[in-house]
Write an enzyme that holds these catalytic residues in place. Structure first.
Site, short mmCIF file in Angstrom:
data_model
loop_
_atom_site.label_atom_id
_atom_site.label_comp_id
_atom_site.label_asym_id
_atom_site.label_seq_id
_atom_site.Cartn_x
_atom_site.Cartn_y
_atom_site.Cartn_z
N SER A 103 0.84 -1.18 0.00
CA SER A 103 0.00 0.00 0.00
C SER A 103 0.89 1.23 0.00
O SER A 103 1.94 1.23 0.57
CB SER A 103 -0.87 0.00 1.24
OG SER A 103 -1.57 1.20 1.30
N CYS A 104 0.45 2.25 -0.70
CA CYS A 104 1.24 3.48 -0.71
C CYS A 104 1.06 4.20 0.60
O CYS A 104 0.05 4.05 1.27
CB CYS A 104 0.77 4.39 -1.83
SG CYS A 104 0.81 3.56 -3.41
N ILE A 105 2.08 4.98 0.98
CA ILE A 105 1.97 5.73 2.22
C ILE A 105 1.71 7.19 1.92
O ILE A 105 1.87 7.62 0.82
CB ILE A 105 3.24 5.61 3.08
CG1 ILE A 105 4.47 5.79 2.21
CG2 ILE A 105 3.25 4.28 3.78
CD1 ILE A 105 5.74 5.88 2.98
N LEU B 158 -6.05 5.27 -1.58
CA LEU B 158 -4.69 5.77 -1.71
C LEU B 158 -4.22 5.56 -3.14
O LEU B 158 -4.78 4.73 -3.84
CB LEU B 158 -3.78 5.02 -0.73
CG LEU B 158 -4.18 5.18 0.73
CD1 LEU B 158 -3.29 4.32 1.60
CD2 LEU B 158 -4.10 6.63 1.16
N THR B 199 -0.74 3.88 7.90
CA THR B 199 -0.16 2.69 7.27
C THR B 199 0.84 1.95 8.14
O THR B 199 0.80 0.74 8.21
CB THR B 199 0.51 3.06 5.94
OG1 THR B 199 1.34 4.20 6.13
CG2 THR B 199 -0.52 3.38 4.89
#
Lengths: 105, 428
Positions: A103-105, B158, B199
């Site tokens: 997942s991108c941050i 996202l 995250t």
């Protein structure tokens, strides 16, 4: 590293069940992994997504996100959630024997 | 003949890259041209404060052209496409610019029309975003007259610019409604597609705790399929519903539209793939990418762009000199997180190291992952640094492009969390 046996072959998986070595995956393993994850029947639409996931991963070295699947796999996002309930990208990646999408941050 | 460097985009990345390049090349060595479709340079971190009346849109916008050093040409036009094979940019004005090196710095755009219903009935009445000056300004009016009910803050998916901004919005909203004396009449929910508040594990716990302490409900793994302004509800792809009286939505993001019209340049979302260390594009060796325009797994944030600037300029020089691209970006990011009530946190991380507690930039410095007044002052002061130090392409004293480890501590008993390859369990 934990390992699992699919279609008579021992494969190495990460803690959450994703393949560590995508090259260990064969088509015969997909229905077994799917069943484990609550997808009882792999239809041609499921396969369209699974094949797209593998092709993308092999080409780019990254597992695609739901949004990218919706744009490029030919299966709209709403249907992706019907095919792979809860998390289409995660679930399809697991069935396709590729690593968990980052997942991108 | 002078080397021709064309920079697409006159925002944070384009401006600081142009100014840094201007300093290393004389005018006879290189012609530098910056292209943008308007002359409004927005200090984007300021958008968060607009809805609460703490700043105003006109105070965070300046001329793009005036942020560029002398000797840099400014071309005011939209971009039609890049012809990668011919090393040429075609502008919407019809002009063509040939280049020896192209720098893509056109950032990310919000796409509210990509989610069903979002721009339908209720848009800018009950459904807002603070990610544009117009949206943030309209939301200020809506918050000022909001006298109770349920407010949802929803991240659709996202990647987004400044991933902590939606959380900061919740913290500030808690403070704002307290100040107005109606906090007990307002329910706030934070609705995210992730499986936690953020995250990375250590900061996700810390920030999740801050939501809880402020009585902000956390709804996770919610993948928004529809924003129904008319009936006041968010609907997820798997059929869950969340009612609201006021929705603050962070729309889907994509790269600039010309990327999609430039075969071979971008990915399906119009972001431009590049080497995560050298910042050279995957499209062609004479194209480099800086900031939010790239598809790198780094935060889309001004600090990342700032740190990339030094690396990019060094590698453009190496490329033009026919040398290996030896400058390497580590994914370094740091940001102040506004906590409300005059306090803020600071986080600092890179590709491999998640945000950790301690101090920045060394053992003596600003506290990391802790609320403090000092960090809040740092955040306020940053706007001055942005216009006067960061955009001109100067280095901030003591702040290096490489992430420092001195001053940080691993979390006891959780050694596995110091360095993680896996960003999150969430559905991307």
């Amino acid at each position: 590293m934990p390992s699992r046996s699919y279609a008579g072959v021992d494969v190495e998986v990460g803690e959450d069940g994703f393949f560590v070595h995508p090259e260990q995956w064969t088509e015969e393993m997909a229905p077994v992994i799917a069943k484990e994850s609550g997808v009882d029947d792999l239809t041609p639409r499921h396969w369209q997504v699974v094949n797209f996931m593998r092709a993308q991963y092999m080409a780019k070295g990254d597992s695609p996100s739901v949004r990218l699947l919706g744009k490029a796999s030919g299966v709209p996002v709403k249907e992706l959630y019907e095919l792979f309930p809860k998390g289409p990208a995660k679930l399809a990646a697991k069935i396709a024997g590729i690593p968990k999408p980052r997942s991108c941050i | 003949m002078a080397t021709r460097i064309v920079i697409l985009g006159g925002g944070t990345g384009g401006t600081l890259a142009a100014n840094r390049l201007r300093r290393v090349y004389t005018r006879s060595e290189a012609e530098i041209t910056v292209v943008d479709q308007d002359d409004r340079h927005v200090y984007q971190p300021g958008l968060l404060f607009v809805p609460f009346g703490l700043t105003h849109p006109e105070d965070i916008v300046r001329s793009r052209e005036r942020q560029l050093h002398r000797g840099i040409s400014y071309e005011l036009s939209a971009i039609d496409h890049v012809d990668i094979a011919a090393d040429r940019v075609r502008l919407a004005s019809g002009r063509e610019l040939e280049y020896d090196v192209l720098v893509v710095a056109t950032g990310a755009v919000v796409q509210p029309d990509q989610t069903d219903g979002m721009t339908g009935p209720g848009w800018m009445e009950k459904v807002f975003t603070f990610y544009t000056p117009e949206g943030a300004g309209a939301l200020e009016g809506a918050l000022a007259t909001f006298d109770g009910g349920k407010m949802v803050v929803n991240v659709v998916d996202l990647p987004i610019k400044c991933p902590v901004a939606p959380l900061e919005f919740c913290f500030l909203a808690d403070w704002y409604f307290h100040e107005r004396g109606i906090r007990d009449k307002v329910q706030i929910s934070y609705v995210t597609p992730l499986d936690a508040a953020f995250t990375k594990p250590v900061s996700a716990r810390r920030l999740g705790g801050m939501l809880e302490a402020r009585d902000v409900e956390l709804v996770t793994e919610f993948n928004t399929g529809e924003v129904d302004g008319e009936n006041g509800r968010l609907v997820s792809f798997d059929g869950r519903e969340i009612p609201f009286d006021l929705a603050v939505v962070i729309p889907l993001h994509g790269g600039a539209s010309y990327v999609g019209r430039s075969p071979g340049l971008g990915d399906e979302l119009n972001f431009v793939p590049a080497d995560e260390h050298t910042l050279q594009s995957k499209a062609k060796e004479n194209i480099f990418v800086i900031g939010d325009a790239s598809s790198l797994a780094a935060s889309k944030a001004g600090s990342v762009t700032h740190f990339e600037g030094e690396i990019l300029v060094e590698n453009v020089q190496h490329f033009l000199d026919g040398e290996p691209l030896s400058a390497s970006f580590d994914g370094h990011a740091n940001c102040f997180i506004e906590a409300g009530f005059g306090k803020a946190l600071l986080i600092d991380f890179d590709y491999d190291t998640e945000p950790l507690p301690g101090h920045y930039p060394g053992t003596v410095g600003m506290p990391l992952l802790e609320e403090s007044h000092l960090n809040h002052l740092g955040k306020l002061m940053f706007q001055w640094f942005y216009w006067h130090v960061l955009l001109p392409g100067r280095d901030i004293p003591g702040v290096s492009s490489k992430m420092p480890l001195a001053g940080k501590r691993a979390v006891p008993g959780r050694p596995e969390e110091g360095r993680t390859e896996e960003a999150t369990d969430a559905e991307p």
